[in-house]
Design an enzyme around this catalytic site. Sequence first.
Site, PDB file in Angstrom:
ATOM      1  N   GLY A  17       1.265  -1.346   0.030  1.00  0.00           N
ATOM      2  CA  GLY A  17      -0.225  -0.075  -0.024  1.00  0.00           C
ATOM      3  C   GLY A  17       0.458   1.050  -0.190  1.00  0.00           C
ATOM      4  N   CYS A  18       0.413   2.529  -0.502  1.00  0.00           N
ATOM      5  CA  CYS A  18       0.698   3.793  -0.684  1.00  0.00           C
ATOM      6  C   CYS A  18       1.588   4.096   0.496  1.00  0.00           C
ATOM      7  CB  CYS A  18       0.515   4.104  -1.703  1.00  0.00           C
ATOM      8  SG  CYS A  18      -1.336   5.217  -0.651  1.00  0.00           S
ATOM      9  N   TYR A  19       0.526   4.252   1.345  1.00  0.00           N
ATOM     10  CA  TYR A  19       0.974   4.911   3.074  1.00  0.00           C
ATOM     11  C   TYR A  19       1.740   3.693   3.490  1.00  0.00           C
ATOM     12  CZ  TYR A  19      -2.753   8.843   2.729  1.00  0.00           C
ATOM     13  OH  TYR A  19      -3.209   9.196   3.114  1.00  0.00           O
ATOM     14  N   ALA A  20       1.831   2.177   3.554  1.00  0.00           N
ATOM     15  CA  ALA A  20       2.700   1.532   4.189  1.00  0.00           C
ATOM     16  C   ALA A  20       3.747   1.359   3.613  1.00  0.00           C
ATOM     17  CB  ALA A  20       2.480  -0.078   3.449  1.00  0.00           C
ATOM     18  N   VAL A  21       4.013   1.913   2.272  1.00  0.00           N
ATOM     19  CA  VAL A  21       5.769   1.953   1.876  1.00  0.00           C
ATOM     20  C   VAL A  21       6.211   2.633   2.715  1.00  0.00           C
ATOM     21  CG1 VAL A  21       7.085   2.226   0.062  1.00  0.00           C
ATOM     22  CG2 VAL A  21       5.325   1.287  -0.333  1.00  0.00           C
TER      23      VAL A  21
END
Lengths: 352, 352, 352, 352
Positions: free
Chosen positions: A159-163
Amino acid sequence: MLCIEIHKPEEVDSMGNRIAVAGASGYAGGEVLRLLAGHPNIEIAAVTAHSKAGQPVTDTHPHLRSLAGRTFAETTVDALAEADLVVITLPHGQSAELAAKLPADAKIVDLGADHRLVDAAAWEAYYDGPHAGAWTYGLPELPGGREAIAASKRVAATGCYAVATTLALAPILASGIGQPDDVVVVAASGTSGAGSAAKPHLMASEVAGSLSPYKVGAHQHVPEIKQATRARSLSFTPVLAPMPRGILSTVTVKPADAGLTTAEVHEVLAAAYADEPFVHVLPNGSWPRTADTLGSNSCHLQATMDSDADRIIVTAAIDNLGKGAAGQVVQCANLMLGLDETAGLNVDGVAP
Amino acid sequence: MLCIEIHKPEEVDSMGNRIAVAGASGYAGGEVLRLLAGHPNIEIAAVTAHSKAGQPVTDTHPHLRSLAGRTFAETTVDALAEADLVVITLPHGQSAELAAKLPADAKIVDLGADHRLVDAAAWEAYYDGPHAGAWTYGLPELPGGREAIAASKRVAATGCYAVATTLALAPILASGIGQPDDVVVVAASGTSGAGSAAKPHLMASEVAGSLSPYKVGAHQHVPEIKQATRARSLSFTPVLAPMPRGILSTVTVKPADAGLTTAEVHEVLAAAYADEPFVHVLPNGSWPRTADTLGSNSCHLQATMDSDADRIIVTAAIDNLGKGAAGQVVQCANLMLGLDETAGLNVDGVAP
Amino acid sequence: MLCIEIHKPEEVDSMGNRIAVAGASGYAGGEVLRLLAGHPNIEIAAVTAHSKAGQPVTDTHPHLRSLAGRTFAETTVDALAEADLVVITLPHGQSAELAAKLPADAKIVDLGADHRLVDAAAWEAYYDGPHAGAWTYGLPELPGGREAIAASKRVAATGCYAVATTLALAPILASGIGQPDDVVVVAASGTSGAGSAAKPHLMASEVAGSLSPYKVGAHQHVPEIKQATRARSLSFTPVLAPMPRGILSTVTVKPADAGLTTAEVHEVLAAAYADEPFVHVLPNGSWPRTADTLGSNSCHLQATMDSDADRIIVTAAIDNLGKGAAGQVVQCANLMLGLDETAGLNVDGVAP
Amino acid sequence: MLCIEIHKPEEVDSMGNRIAVAGASGYAGGEVLRLLAGHPNIEIAAVTAHSKAGQPVTDTHPHLRSLAGRTFAETTVDALAEADLVVITLPHGQSAELAAKLPADAKIVDLGADHRLVDAAAWEAYYDGPHAGAWTYGLPELPGGREAIAASKRVAATGCYAVATTLALAPILASGIGQPDDVVVVAASGTSGAGSAAKPHLMASEVAGSLSPYKVGAHQHVPEIKQATRARSLSFTPVLAPMPRGILSTVTVKPADAGLTTAEVHEVLAAAYADEPFVHVLPNGSWPRTADTLGSNSCHLQATMDSDADRIIVTAAIDNLGKGAAGQVVQCANLMLGLDETAGLNVDGVAP
C-alpha cells in the site's frame, strides 16, 4: 530529416520480458504504463480495462503519447496469459478473483490489497469479502525482501502509505532503538492516492487549499504496516493534501532507552539503507519534500530525536504513484524477471 | 445594532474605538486591516510599516481596495498613541521594544511572541533576546480567558499553531480524559504562516505539490501550547503545506482510563464549546477541512477514540491568518473595547 | 461568559427583505447563502435543493457554520413564494420553468442563463430548449443598468465570463476608442465556475498544475458579451485554471484611430468607473491578480495600448463566484429591494 | 541501442559525449542536469555555479539524488573547456560574455537570450547591453532547423514562450492559411519560468489561486517569435499561472481566405508535424493540458477555425522547463553530438 526513432529499436531484447497490465485505466495503471513505455528491457503486452475496452489508451491517459494507437482490451485470462508477467491494478476483491483464474505458473504482481495480509482476521477487520491468502510482500528494502521477491511468482505490492511508513519505521523497530508500542503516525497524501473515479470530495474545487483527515484510526493500511514492521500499536491518521502526488509520513516512536541521540537514529537509518538505490537518508538539516520525489521511485528520509518530548521522529516522502505504487511494481517485476532491479526507474524526481 | 453600509457612514459610532496597526505590511497585518476595514464599530487609526513608510497601503496589499488612498506611516509612538487600541504585528523582540515605549494605559494586542510565555526559561530556550514578561493570553475560549482579556489593557495574541492545537487539546486534558504526558501533534500550515519576506524555500515553484516538515521537535509554539494546555510532554512536528492559508492540527493523546469511547470524547468537546461562537465541533462523520475556515474566525473540530491504538485523536482546522492571527486579534480587541465579541468577524468560511 | 451574539440581533429590520434561494446546493447557491447570512438587512427565507431536500445545509456547505440547523427544502412554488425576492441558481432550462410558475409580481434574480439573451436566434445557437425571453440584464455598471435593475421585478444575472469581459470591453467600445470588429478574448477561470457536479476532468488530480482550453470558439457567453458590449466579432477562448476561484479575462481590441495612447485608454476606463464601488482601475504598473478579488464583489482592471501590435489590451480580474455570480446577485437584489447597493458585499478580497 | 541501467554502466560509450553545464543552480540548469543524469549516452562533465561554488549540487537540487556527492564548480573556462559540449544557462549578457571566452571550436548550446536575435535593433529594443550576434536557432522542428543545428557548433536555444507559440503559429503562417498581421497571443506560464531567485511576487502565498498578467505588450520573446514565424504584428500577453511548470499558449490568427475550415487547419498542423517525435497534434475534441507534458519534451497542439469570429485558434501546451528549456537543450545537444535526437528525452508526461 535525421534519424528520430523514439521508441524501442528492433534490437532491444525483450524476449521473456513482456508485461501485461490489467486494470490499466486508473492512475496507478497509467503510471505503470508510463514506466513500462520507457523501460529499456520490457515490452508492453495486453493493456486491459473492462469499462474502457476498445477505447484508445490516450483518451484516458492523454499524457502517454508514446502509446498513441493502442486501445484497452477486455480484461480476460486469454489476453493476459500471453505475457511473461501480469500486473494487476484492480480494486480489492477483483484482483484475487482475476489472479485465481490465471495459470498457476504465471508471474503476477498485484497492486491491489488482496494478497498483502497474512492474518485473515486482520483482513476481515479492514476489508470486506473473503481473505485470499498472502503472497510475497513486495518491499525489496525489507530484510530478505529482495531475495524473496526474486524467487516468487506471486508478489503483493504494498500500500502507498505502507511503503512510506514502513521504510521510516522498520529500521527503528528492527534495530531495537524504538519501542513497538504506541507508534503514532500522521501521513498526508496527494489526491491521486484516492483513485481516478470522480467523487465529490475529490473535486479540484473541494481540494484546493484544503487539508482534511479521513478514515482516522480506521485506515486499511494499519494492519499492513504492523505486519511489515512488527509495530504492536499504531495510531494512524491519514490526511488528504492539495497536491496531485506525494506522501509525507511523520512517524513518532518512543525510544527504547533514555539517552538516545539524533546521531544514533541517523546511524540506524543510514546503515539500513546504505546500499539501497532508492532510499535516501538526507544530510543533516535537510527534511524531505514530497515534490522532490515526483515521478521517481525514491524515498527521502530524515529523522531526529526529540529529547524534550521523548520521541524519535522519522519523516518519509515518496511519490504515491512512484515508490508508493507503480515504481515498486516495476522494481518487483524487474527482480522477478531477472532484470537489473533499477531498470526503467528514476532515482531523481521531477522538480520544481 | 444596525449597519447598512460597507463604506463607513458618518454616523457609525466609532468613538473610543480607533485602532492603530503597527507593522501592517505583513500578511497578518494585512488581514487585521481587512477585518478592521469591514468592522461596523471600529475606525482605523494609524497604519504603520517602517520599511514601507510613505507608500500606498494598496501597493503592498492590492486586495484592500477600500484602503486606496491611505499610506503607511512610520512606526512611531506619536502615530500610535492617538488610537484607543494598538495592534502590534511585528517580529519578536521588536514588539516588546515598541510596547515598552507606549503609554502605560494604552490598550495593546501584541500578535508577536514577546509577551506570551510566563516562564522566562521557556522563552530563552526557544527565542533569542531577553524575556519581556507575560501579558494576558489572548484565547477567549480558555476557561476564564474571555473575562481576563476584557479586563486587560495588554493582551498577547496566541501563535497560529498554538490556537489550533490548544483548542483541540485543552478540553481533553482539562476534563481528565486524556493524559498530559506523551501528547503527539503533527500540524500543517499554509505558506502565509511563514510570513511575507521573500525566502527561497517559500517560492511558489518550491512549495507547489510539496509537503515538508521543518523545525521538527524544535518549534517555538511548543512551550506556548504546554502553558495553555498543561500538557507535560509534547512531540510537535510542523509541516509546510502547498496552500496559502490554513492549519490542520492532528493531536493524539493517551486516554486516562481504559474504555473511553468516541462518544465520550465528543461530549467533552461539545460541552467545552457549546456556547462558543467560533469553535464548531462537527457532526459525527464530518472531519475538518482547512478550506472551510478560510477568511473566517472559526475553528472546526472533530475527534475519535482509536481503541486499537489506545489514542484519542482530535483534529482542528483554522485559517492561520483568521483565528490563528488577525481574527483572534479583533476578537480580543472587541472584548477590550467593550464591543460585541463577534463584531466584524465571520463565522462562515469562504469556500470552495 | 460575556455576550457573544453572532447572528442578526432582534432589532435588525429585515421586513420586506426576505430572500429565498432555489437550487442552493451548488457553488453559486452556496456563495449566495454565505453573502445573505452575513447581510445586515436581509433574512434568508426558504433554501431549496431538489436532490438534497431534507438534508442539512452544512452537509453540502460545511463552511457555512452559521446555517447549522437549517435543511434544504423541496423546490416548490409554495416554499419560494413567501419570500420578498427569489434567487434562482438552477441550470438553464430549469430556471425559466420555475420562474414561469412563480407569481407575476414576485421579484426574481435568475442566475441561470435562461433570461439573458434578447435574440432568440442567438439563444438557439448556443443553448438547447426554447428561448424564454429576456429580462433586465443584471449588470448595474452598464449605462442605465443600475436604474433599470432597481425598477425591475425580473433580473437576469450575468454569466461569469461575461461580467469580467464586459467590464473590460464595454467602455472601450462605447467611448469609440476601440473597434467593435475583431475583438479577441482569452479568459481563464477557476474550477468552481464549472459547477459542483463530480466530473472526471474536474478532479483535483486532473486539474492540479494544468491549464487547458475548452469550448474554444463555442462558449455560450459569446452572444451575451456581444449583446452587452455591442462587439460585432468576438473570438473567445476559455481556459480552465488550477485554482478554485477567479477569472482573468484578457481582452484585446483594435484601436479606432492611430496614435491612441495608454494614458487615453486609462482615462476612458477611469471615467467609466469613477463612481463605481466595485470596479477598480488599478494604478499604473499594477496588473490585476485574481487572488486579490477572492470573496469580494470587486473587479480589478488594468490596460495598455500596445502600439507595436496595434492592439488595446485590457485585463480584468474577478472572483467568478463573487462579482461573477453571487456578488452581483446580491448587488441586484439590494437595488430591487431598495437597499444600499453595497450592503452585505465586500470591496476587499481575502488575500493572500 | 541497448541501455539497461540507470546508473551508468562502465561500458556505456560516452566517449566524445561529455557535457558541462554552466550556471547549473537555476531551475533550467537543474532540469538539464536531471535529463543528462538519465541520458544513456552522455556523461556529465563540469557543473558550475558561481554563487554556489563548492556547495553540494543536492543542496540546491535536492531532487537530484543521483548527483549526491557532486559539488558545483566555479564557472571558469578551464572547467568548461574539457567538455565536448557546454550548456550555458546564465542570464542574458552573462552567457555571451562566457561564450566569447570559450575556444572557437567548442560546441555550445546557450539557453540564455544573448544569441537568439538576428536583428540588433530588435535586441536593443527588448534587452540591455550590446547585441552579441545570432547563432543557429535551436528549434529542430522548424523547416531546416534540424539540419542546421546538427551542423552547428553554436546553437541558441529558444525562449520558453517562443517554443510554444512558434510551434503553434509557424505552420499556420508558412502554409499561407493565416495572415501574418494582427496575430494575437495570450500565453500563461508556471512559476518556474520566472526563475529561482526569491522575489516577493513569486512567493507561494502570492501565487496561490492567482492568475496575473505581466509585461503586457512588452515581453522580450515578441521579436524572437516574429523572427521564427515571420509574423509581422504580434500582440502578446504573458500571464503568471499558479502551477510550478507548464505553458499554455493561445494563438489566434486571421485566416488568409474566407471559407477556411477546422479540418484544413488540422491538416496543416498534421502535415507539419507528421514525422516529429515530440510535437503531437491531438485527436479532434482533445485540447492540450499543460500537466500532460510535465517532465517531457513534448508539445501538445490543437486548433479550430472559429468562423463566427473569423479567427484561427491554435493552442499549444509544453513543459516550460522541458521543451521550453532543458528538453530542447538536450535535443539540440543530441543533434550536435551525432546522437539519436530523442535520446534521454521523454515523450510521455508525468501525470496526473
